[in-house]
Design an enzyme around this catalytic site. Structure first.
Site, PDB file in Angstrom:
ATOM      1  CG  ASP A  34      -2.007  -0.994   1.149  1.00  0.00           C
ATOM      2  OD1 ASP A  34      -2.034  -1.716   0.128  1.00  0.00           O
ATOM      3  OD2 ASP A  34      -2.814  -1.081   2.090  1.00  0.00           O
ATOM      4  CD  GLU A 113     -24.771 -14.459 -17.805  1.00  0.00           C
ATOM      5  OE1 GLU A 113     -25.341 -13.416 -17.418  1.00  0.00           O
ATOM      6  OE2 GLU A 113     -24.169 -14.546 -18.881  1.00  0.00           O
ATOM      7  CE  LYS A 115     -33.678 -10.592 -12.999  1.00  0.00           C
ATOM      8  NZ  LYS A 115     -33.645  -9.421 -12.125  1.00  0.00           N
ATOM      9  NE  ARG A 136     -33.989  -1.312 -16.965  1.00  0.00           N
ATOM     10  CZ  ARG A 136     -34.384  -2.331 -16.221  1.00  0.00           C
ATOM     11  NH1 ARG A 136     -33.836  -3.497 -16.377  1.00  0.00           N
ATOM     12  NH2 ARG A 136     -35.318  -2.181 -15.323  1.00  0.00           N
ATOM     13  CE  LYS A 327     -38.024 -11.561  -9.941  1.00  0.00           C
ATOM     14  NZ  LYS A 327     -37.332 -10.368  -9.471  1.00  0.00           N
ATOM     15  CB  CYS A 420     -48.199  21.449   7.739  1.00  0.00           C
ATOM     16  SG  CYS A 420     -48.843  20.275   8.939  1.00  0.00           S
ATOM     17  CB  CYS A 436     -45.169  20.862  10.357  1.00  0.00           C
ATOM     18  SG  CYS A 436     -46.300  22.050  11.071  1.00  0.00           S
ATOM     19  CB  CYS A 441     -48.986  21.472  13.741  1.00  0.00           C
ATOM     20  SG  CYS A 441     -49.474  20.188  12.603  1.00  0.00           S
TER      21      CYS A 441
END
Ligand code: IVH
Length: 688
Positions: A34, A113, A115, A136, A327, A420, A436, A441
């Site tokens: 390194d 392969e 997925k 995509r 799947k 709000c 808010c 409120c």
């Protein structure tokens, strides 16, 4: 140095460093130390800084990322970026294979392969140089995220050959890294894919560089190629791309089995070869073994190997006819986002909540999903009417995993309101969320009352959320002190309020007067004043609320910061809160009602031996007995220690859990004492 010399040295250093980077990240086989790497890198940076005109387009320095904030422009794809058709059983895959063979009119071989469950990316290389990386998008227009993708170490910036090629792949975050990063997120992500998508949308590439994303390439598109898919994958590897080793090649007859001898023999020998009969066993094995993978996959992809056949099969508008996804079953359900409502929490935080068609997932019916904030919705690109996949991982609130189908009416991505929904006041942005800030409120006040009554706070018996809701809606209860001044006999005769029920409620309220100060104060929902902070204040001797009011009046930040475990930010917020008339009036009214605002008894915590005083601990990794990690922090602070988030020369101890990373390395190099979870618990036990 003359220019030619500089250009030459830059070229040499760039080549060398690229080689080392590839060896490190692609083959996980470092060629140099390194230290030596950093030395060469610094030299390159130095030369580039002085001669920006000579920086090469594939310079390894471009991986570092930049602090420059960029928008994400749209780009037109030069290939149609399609999705995949899917099947859920091996039988349906075999059917599809048979049909495909008969459509092709010839024997075929198929590739299976993994997925990868990440973010789809298209990489465009011109003469071997990475020119564009685009998402995509809708298949024809994507987002240009080149600067961000460049920071991913396993994305080659320059290929080993000067080819024009479009590569498709999946960017993903390994599971261990996801667990580590997600625990630090203000809004945790449902899965590594969403965190990856969020990271790739960051405006500063330097923020992307900080996340250890990875890539697998699974398709390569070139003009006029005679290669089949197996050969393309082998070629992609040779070009320097990271290709998965988990690949199966299935053919009906031996002669068709594509040669696996070309290219890198060693890694290709990991690829499985078999006939169609062995497919089902292969699928079963990989379905089972996905649990042990260091990254997430959500299925397998079955593809025709022969490229000429692929071309004749063509594609529908949505997917190619030469590939299908198998799947895996998952604890997910598909449903439609009917509406997105906005909720106002007790702190004023605004949260969008998706209302979905009820769907059964893992035994329970889901009709609401949390959507966190605007950014989360942007990352999903979610609109009302979209069909989504929803999951329930563990016991957490159900989350949207992904969009399965966009709504057909072109409804745009959902946007937060500016006002709000409860009190109509303008909202303010703080960090990742909208708030808010109107303390009156109605929804916020209701949230505060609910919180106060709740099991983890005052735990008022007989006062469930329905009762509270009814009394608030009827206008009987408007504030927390009203709970104590309201005459509950007034409820007699109202539907649902028999004398038994009324007695239960008023007894619950009466009993709550016995709760200790250490429980009352956190129940008020004052920001930063949760149970832990209140405990720390009391231990430090601030046993009376008047102490806090006095500190606030004197704006004595130092006094609070001197308390172990209280930081400057918390101190400032406490001072602010205890200076506000709203809080002071609330406390005054509750005192009048008979609630205690002082702690007379000595807390058990006072009795912890101060074994960690003068020590500075850093905590890293994950723990079995301290989830979240702040539990371990508490143990240290209660015993007089300090904690820090980074390892420095001042750090005396590193508490290292599972999968500790760079902090452990640093601690080792500094000679900091490293303590395992087991050892830590032993220390605590021995000093009990
Ligand atoms: S092939 C035209 N192969 O799955 C080629 N896709 O649900 C179509 N994916 O958009 C894609 N691993 O993002 C292919 N080995 C793999 C894949 C893969 C993951 C993703 C890809 C695609 C999505 C379709």
């Amino acid at each position: 140095m003359n220019n030619n010399k500089i250009i030459e040295e830059i070229r040499k250093l760039s080549d060398l460093l690229s080689l080392y980077q590839n060896a490190y990240y692609l083959q996980t086989n470092p060629l140099i130390s390194d230290l030596e790497y950093d030395r060469l890198f610094d030299r390159l940076l130095f030369l580039e800084k002085g001669n920006p005109e000579f920086v090469l387009p594939d310079s390894p320095s471009r991986r570092v990322g930049s602090d420059f904030s960029q928008d994400i422009p749209e780009v037109l794809h030069s290939i149609p970026v399609l999705s995949l058709d899917k099947g859920y059983s091996v039988e349906s895959i075999r059917d599809w294979m048979d049909k495909t063979i008969s459509k092709a009119g010839s024997e075929l071989s198929f590739i299976v392969e993994e997925k990868i469950d990440g973010v789809s990316i298209v990489l465009y290389y011109k003469k071997g140089i990475l020119n564009l990386a685009a998402t995509r998008g809708n298949g024809s227009v994507g987002n240009d995220i080149t600067a961000n993708v460049r920071t991913i170490k396993s994305v080659p910036l320059r290929l080993t050959e000067d080819v024009d090629i479009v590569a498709r792949g999946e960017i993903f975050l390994p599971l261990a890294e996801f667990e580590k990063l997600n625990s630090l997120q203000e809004v945790p992500f449902a899965n590594p894919r969403n965190l990856t998508a969020g990271t790739l949308r960051r405006k500063k590439s330097i923020d992307v560089a900080a996340v250890p994303l990875e890539i697998f390439i699974y398709e390569g598109f070139m003009d006029n190629t005679e290669m089949n898919h197996v050969e393309i994958l082998t070629f992609l590897k040779k070009l320097g791309f990271k290709v998965s080793n988990s690949i199966g090649v299935f053919s009906s007859s031996k002669s068709l089995t594509p040669s696996l001898n070309s290219g890198n023999k060693e890694s290709n020998s990991l690829w499985f070869r078999g006939d169609f009969k062995s497919l089902s066993g292969y699928v079963k094995k990989h379905t089972k073994e996905r649990e042990n993978l260091p990254y997430e996959i959500d299925g397998l992809v079955i593809k025709v190997n022969e490229i000429d056949v692929r071309e004749s099969l063509g594609f529908t508008g949505h997917h190619p006819r030469w590939a299908i996804a198998y799947k895996f079953e998952s604890p997910e359900g598909t449903t439609v986002i009917k509406e997105i409502d906005v909720q106002v929490g007790r702190t004023g935080r605004i949260t969008p909540v998706g209302r979905v068609e009820p769907v059964l997932i893992g035994g329970s019916t889901i009709s609401n999903v949390t959507l966190h904030n605007q950014e989360y919705i942007n990352i999903l690109e979610l609109a009302i009417g979209d069909t989504v996949s929803v999951s329930k991982r563990g016991d957490v609130i159900p989350a949207v995993e992904r969009i399965v189908d966009k709504n057909e009416d072109n409804i745009p991505v959902w946007k937060m309101p500016e006002r709000c929904p409860s009190c109509k006041q303008d909202l303010e942005i703080k960090g990742a969320h909208l708030f808010c800030v109107n303390s009156e409120c109605p929804d916020q006040v209701k949230g505060k009352i609910f919180f106060f009554l709740g099991r983890n706070q005052m735990d008022v018996e007989g006062f469930g959320p329905e009762t509270a809701d009814y009394l608030i809606e009827q206008g009987f209860i408007k504030t927390i002190p009203d709970l104590y001044s309201f005459d509950y006999t007034r409820l007699e005769g109202l539907p649902g309020f028999g004398s038994k029920k009324i007695k239960l409620i008023s007894n619950g309220i009466k009993k709550s007067l016995d709760q200790p100060y250490s429980r009352i104060l956190p129940s008020l929902g004052i920001p930063e004043l949760g149970k832990k902070a209140v405990e720390l204040l009391i231990i430090s001797g601030l046993r009376d609320v008047d102490d806090l009011i006095k500190i606030a009046a004197e704006k004595d930040v130092d006094k609070l910061v001197s308390i172990k475990g209280i930081g400057e930010r918390t101190a400032e917020i406490i001072i602010n809160e205890f200076s506000s008339t709203i809080i002071l009036d609330l406390i005054k009214d509750l005192k009048t009602a008979g609630l205690k605002f002082e702690e007379k008894e000595i807390l058990k915590q006072d009795m912890f031996p101060q074994i960690f005083s003068d020590q500075i601990w850093c905590i890293t990794g994950s723990f079995e007995n301290y989830k979240p990690r702040s539990l371990a922090e508490n143990e240290i602070v209660k015993r007089g220690g300090k904690t820090t988030s980074t390892v420095t020369g001042n750090t005396t101890h590193l508490l290292a859990g599972e999968s500790a990373g760079s902090k452990l390395v640093k601690a080792k190099s500094l000679g900091t004492k490293i303590i395992t979870e087991e050892k830590f618990m032993e220390i605590l036990n021995n000093n009990e």
